[in-house]
Design a protein around this motif. Structure first.
Motif, PDB file in Angstrom:
ATOM      1  N   HIS A 247      35.845  40.035  36.834  1.00 21.47           N
ATOM      2  CA  HIS A 247      35.621  40.312  38.247  1.00 21.47           C
ATOM      3  C   HIS A 247      36.580  39.545  39.158  1.00 21.47           C
ATOM      4  CE1 HIS A 247      31.969  42.302  36.985  1.00 21.47           C
ATOM      5  NE2 HIS A 247      31.630  41.222  36.326  1.00 21.47           N
ATOM      6  N   ALA A 248      37.496  38.781  38.585  1.00 23.13           N
ATOM      7  CA  ALA A 248      38.412  37.956  39.380  1.00 23.13           C
ATOM      8  C   ALA A 248      39.363  38.822  40.204  1.00 23.13           C
ATOM      9  CB  ALA A 248      39.207  37.027  38.463  1.00 23.13           C
ATOM     10  N   ASP A 249      39.839  38.256  41.308  1.00 22.46           N
ATOM     11  CA  ASP A 249      40.763  38.961  42.196  1.00 22.46           C
ATOM     12  C   ASP A 249      42.202  38.926  41.697  1.00 22.46           C
ATOM     13  OD1 ASP A 249      38.714  39.573  43.967  1.00 22.46           O
ATOM     14  OD2 ASP A 249      39.019  37.735  45.129  1.00 22.46           O
ATOM     15  N   ARG A 250      42.519  37.982  40.828  1.00 23.21           N
ATOM     16  CA  ARG A 250      43.896  37.845  40.343  1.00 23.21           C
ATOM     17  C   ARG A 250      43.950  38.043  38.840  1.00 23.21           C
ATOM     18  NH1 ARG A 250      46.742  32.609  42.386  1.00 23.21           N
ATOM     19  NH2 ARG A 250      48.450  33.684  41.362  1.00 23.21           N
ATOM     20  N   ALA A 251      45.049  38.622  38.384  1.00 24.07           N
ATOM     21  CA  ALA A 251      45.270  38.832  36.952  1.00 24.07           C
ATOM     22  C   ALA A 251      45.817  37.556  36.315  1.00 24.07           C
ATOM     23  CB  ALA A 251      46.240  39.984  36.730  1.00 24.07           C
ATOM     24  N   LEU A 252      45.469  37.343  35.072  1.00 25.40           N
ATOM     25  CA  LEU A 252      46.002  36.229  34.299  1.00 25.40           C
ATOM     26  C   LEU A 252      47.494  36.445  34.082  1.00 25.40           C
ATOM     27  CD1 LEU A 252      44.964  33.697  32.581  1.00 25.40           C
ATOM     28  CD2 LEU A 252      45.280  35.228  30.629  1.00 25.40           C
ATOM     29  N   SER A 253      48.271  35.385  34.212  1.00 27.31           N
ATOM     30  CA  SER A 253      49.716  35.475  33.978  1.00 27.31           C
ATOM     31  C   SER A 253      50.201  34.167  33.368  1.00 27.31           C
ATOM     32  CB  SER A 253      50.453  35.747  35.288  1.00 27.31           C
ATOM     33  OG  SER A 253      50.559  34.575  36.068  1.00 27.31           O
ATOM     34  N   PRO A 254      51.444  34.150  32.886  1.00 31.42           N
ATOM     35  CA  PRO A 254      51.996  32.899  32.348  1.00 31.42           C
ATOM     36  C   PRO A 254      51.997  31.757  33.363  1.00 31.42           C
ATOM     37  CG  PRO A 254      53.330  34.749  31.631  1.00 31.42           C
ATOM     38  CD  PRO A 254      52.342  35.285  32.634  1.00 31.42           C
ATOM     39  N   ALA A 255      51.968  32.071  34.636  1.00 32.90           N
ATOM     40  CA  ALA A 255      51.940  31.037  35.669  1.00 32.90           C
ATOM     41  C   ALA A 255      50.663  30.203  35.635  1.00 32.90           C
ATOM     42  CB  ALA A 255      52.101  31.669  37.052  1.00 32.90           C
ATOM     43  N   ASP A 256      49.627  30.702  34.952  1.00 29.96           N
ATOM     44  CA  ASP A 256      48.347  29.993  34.865  1.00 29.96           C
ATOM     45  C   ASP A 256      48.258  29.064  33.651  1.00 29.96           C
ATOM     46  OD1 ASP A 256      47.101  31.357  37.114  1.00 29.96           O
ATOM     47  OD2 ASP A 256      47.082  33.139  35.814  1.00 29.96           O
ATOM     48  N   ALA A 257      49.307  28.979  32.871  1.00 29.06           N
ATOM     49  CA  ALA A 257      49.255  28.282  31.586  1.00 29.06           C
ATOM     50  C   ALA A 257      49.116  26.765  31.677  1.00 29.06           C
ATOM     51  CB  ALA A 257      50.489  28.624  30.755  1.00 29.06           C
ATOM     52  N   ASP A 258      49.412  26.170  32.810  1.00 24.62           N
ATOM     53  CA  ASP A 258      49.413  24.711  32.902  1.00 24.62           C
ATOM     54  C   ASP A 258      48.085  24.094  33.318  1.00 24.62           C
ATOM     55  OD1 ASP A 258      52.040  24.679  32.126  1.00 24.62           O
ATOM     56  OD2 ASP A 258      52.805  24.762  34.184  1.00 24.62           O
ATOM     57  N   THR A 259      47.020  24.846  33.279  1.00 25.16           N
ATOM     58  CA  THR A 259      45.731  24.352  33.755  1.00 25.16           C
ATOM     59  C   THR A 259      45.086  23.359  32.795  1.00 25.16           C
ATOM     60  OG1 THR A 259      45.466  26.453  34.874  1.00 25.16           O
ATOM     61  CG2 THR A 259      43.530  25.086  34.721  1.00 25.16           C
ATOM     62  N   GLY A 260      45.406  23.416  31.523  1.00 26.34           N
ATOM     63  CA  GLY A 260      44.872  22.447  30.565  1.00 26.34           C
ATOM     64  C   GLY A 260      43.705  22.935  29.737  1.00 26.34           C
ATOM     65  N   ALA A 261      42.872  23.807  30.309  1.00 26.41           N
ATOM     66  CA  ALA A 261      41.721  24.329  29.570  1.00 26.41           C
ATOM     67  C   ALA A 261      41.597  25.823  29.828  1.00 26.41           C
ATOM     68  CB  ALA A 261      40.441  23.628  29.992  1.00 26.41           C
ATOM     69  N   LEU A 262      41.245  26.549  28.781  1.00 25.57           N
ATOM     70  CA  LEU A 262      40.970  27.971  28.889  1.00 25.57           C
ATOM     71  C   LEU A 262      39.482  28.144  28.641  1.00 25.57           C
ATOM     72  CD1 LEU A 262      42.036  30.896  29.137  1.00 25.57           C
ATOM     73  CD2 LEU A 262      42.351  30.866  26.652  1.00 25.57           C
ATOM     74  N   VAL A 263      38.804  28.807  29.570  1.00 23.31           N
ATOM     75  CA  VAL A 263      37.351  28.952  29.500  1.00 23.31           C
ATOM     76  C   VAL A 263      36.984  30.431  29.459  1.00 23.31           C
ATOM     77  CG1 VAL A 263      35.145  28.452  30.630  1.00 23.31           C
ATOM     78  CG2 VAL A 263      37.040  26.821  30.821  1.00 23.31           C
ATOM     79  N   ALA A 264      36.189  30.808  28.470  1.00 26.58           N
ATOM     80  CA  ALA A 264      35.661  32.166  28.370  1.00 26.58           C
ATOM     81  C   ALA A 264      34.144  32.098  28.483  1.00 26.58           C
ATOM     82  CB  ALA A 264      36.060  32.798  27.037  1.00 26.58           C
ATOM     83  N   LEU A 265      33.554  33.180  28.917  1.00 20.91           N
ATOM     84  CA  LEU A 265      32.099  33.281  28.966  1.00 20.91           C
ATOM     85  C   LEU A 265      31.657  34.191  27.836  1.00 20.91           C
ATOM     86  CD1 LEU A 265      29.338  32.841  30.370  1.00 20.91           C
ATOM     87  CD2 LEU A 265      29.842  34.884  31.711  1.00 20.91           C
ATOM     88  N   ASP A 266      30.755  33.712  27.008  1.00 20.38           N
ATOM     89  CA  ASP A 266      30.241  34.522  25.919  1.00 20.38           C
ATOM     90  C   ASP A 266      28.813  34.933  26.254  1.00 20.38           C
ATOM     91  OD1 ASP A 266      30.788  35.171  22.794  1.00 20.38           O
ATOM     92  OD2 ASP A 266      28.657  34.794  23.180  1.00 20.38           O
ATOM     93  N   CYS A 267      28.661  36.223  26.555  1.00 16.74           N
ATOM     94  CA  CYS A 267      27.338  36.770  26.836  1.00 16.74           C
ATOM     95  C   CYS A 267      27.372  38.253  26.501  1.00 16.74           C
ATOM     96  CB  CYS A 267      26.954  36.559  28.300  1.00 16.74           C
ATOM     97  SG  CYS A 267      28.016  37.405  29.473  1.00 16.74           S
ATOM     98  N   SER A 268      26.208  38.888  26.510  1.00 18.94           N
ATOM     99  CA  SER A 268      26.180  40.319  26.231  1.00 18.94           C
ATOM    100  C   SER A 268      26.775  41.065  27.422  1.00 18.94           C
ATOM    101  CB  SER A 268      24.749  40.789  25.966  1.00 18.94           C
ATOM    102  OG  SER A 268      24.028  40.820  27.171  1.00 18.94           O
ATOM    103  N   TRP A 269      27.319  42.252  27.162  1.00 17.72           N
ATOM    104  CA  TRP A 269      27.898  43.056  28.240  1.00 17.72           C
ATOM    105  C   TRP A 269      26.846  43.405  29.282  1.00 17.72           C
ATOM    106  CZ3 TRP A 269      32.767  43.540  29.397  1.00 17.72           C
ATOM    107  CH2 TRP A 269      33.721  43.305  28.418  1.00 17.72           C
TER     108      TRP A 269
END
Length: 165
Positions: free
Chosen positions: A45-67
Motif C-alpha cells: 500500500h506504500a506510495d513509493r516503489a522500492l528501488s536500489p536507492a533504498d538499499a542503505d537503510t540497514g534493515a529490510l522488514v516484511a510483514l507475514d500475515c494472511s492475504w
C-alpha cells in the motif's frame, strides 16, 4: 542488510516461509510493531516503489500475515514504506499470479533490487520452488535493480502492466 519479519502467525506455520527463514537463521521474526526495528518496510500500500536507492537503510522488514488480513491498517510499522514493483509469484499456492508473493519471495525480490542477488538465491534455496521465482522474474528484477530511483522503477513497471504480463 538485516532481514526482519513482523510475524502475525495467522497462517499455517508448516507452510509459512517466514518461519522457515527463522529456522535457518536467515531472518528474525518479531511479534509486535514495537519489537520490529526501523528499516525499509515492504508494504503493497506504500506510495513509493522500492528501488536500489533504498538499499542503505540497514534493515529490510516484511510483514507475514494472511492475504485476508493484509489490509492497509496492518502496515503501521515504523520505517520507510516501499511497495515492490510488478512481479509474478512462483510459490505453489499462487504460481503465475502477479503480486501474490510469499514473504520469502518479497524478501528475495528486495534483495535482488538492492544488488544482493547471491543472498536472494541463498534465501530462496530453502524452498524447492525458490529458483523458479528468480527465473520467472529474471528480466524485470534485472531492470528494476538497474534503476536509480523509485520513479524509474515505476516507469519500467508500467511497461509490464501495459503488456498484461
Amino acid at each position: 542488510m538485516d532481514l526482519h519479519v513482523r510475524y502475525e502467525g495467522d497462517d499455517d506455520p508448516k507452510k509459512c516461509t517466514a518461519k522457515k527463514l527463522e529456522r535457518f537463521d536467515m531472518a528474525v521474526l518479531h511479534g509486535s510493531d514495537r519489537e520490529t526495528p526501523y528499516g525499509v518496510v515492504l508494504n503493497p500500500h506504500a506510495d513509493r516503489a522500492l528501488s536500489p536507492a533504498d538499499a542503505d537503510t540497514g534493515a529490510l522488514v516484511a510483514l507475514d500475515c494472511s492475504w485476508e488480513s493484509a489490509g492497509e491498517a496492518m502496515f503501521s510499522l515504523p520505517g520507510e514504506h516501499r511497495a515492490l514493483p510488478y512481479l509474478v509469484a512462483a510459490n505453489p499456492v499462487n504460481f503465475g499470479r502477479p503480486m501474490q508473493l510469499t514473504t520469502v519471495e518479497a524478501i528475495a525480490a528486495a534483495l535482488v533490487i538492492f544488488g544482493e542477488k547471491k543472498r536472494a538465491e541463498d534465501v530462496l534455496s530453502k524452498f524447492n520452488w525458490g529458483h523458479t521465482f528468480l527465473e520467472l522474474n529474471e528480466e524485470p528484477l534485472r531492470r528494476y535493480a538497474a534503476c536509480a530511483d523509485s520513479t524509474e522503477v515505476v516507469e519500467i513497471q508500467r511497461e509490464y502492466l501495459e503488456r498484461g504480463e
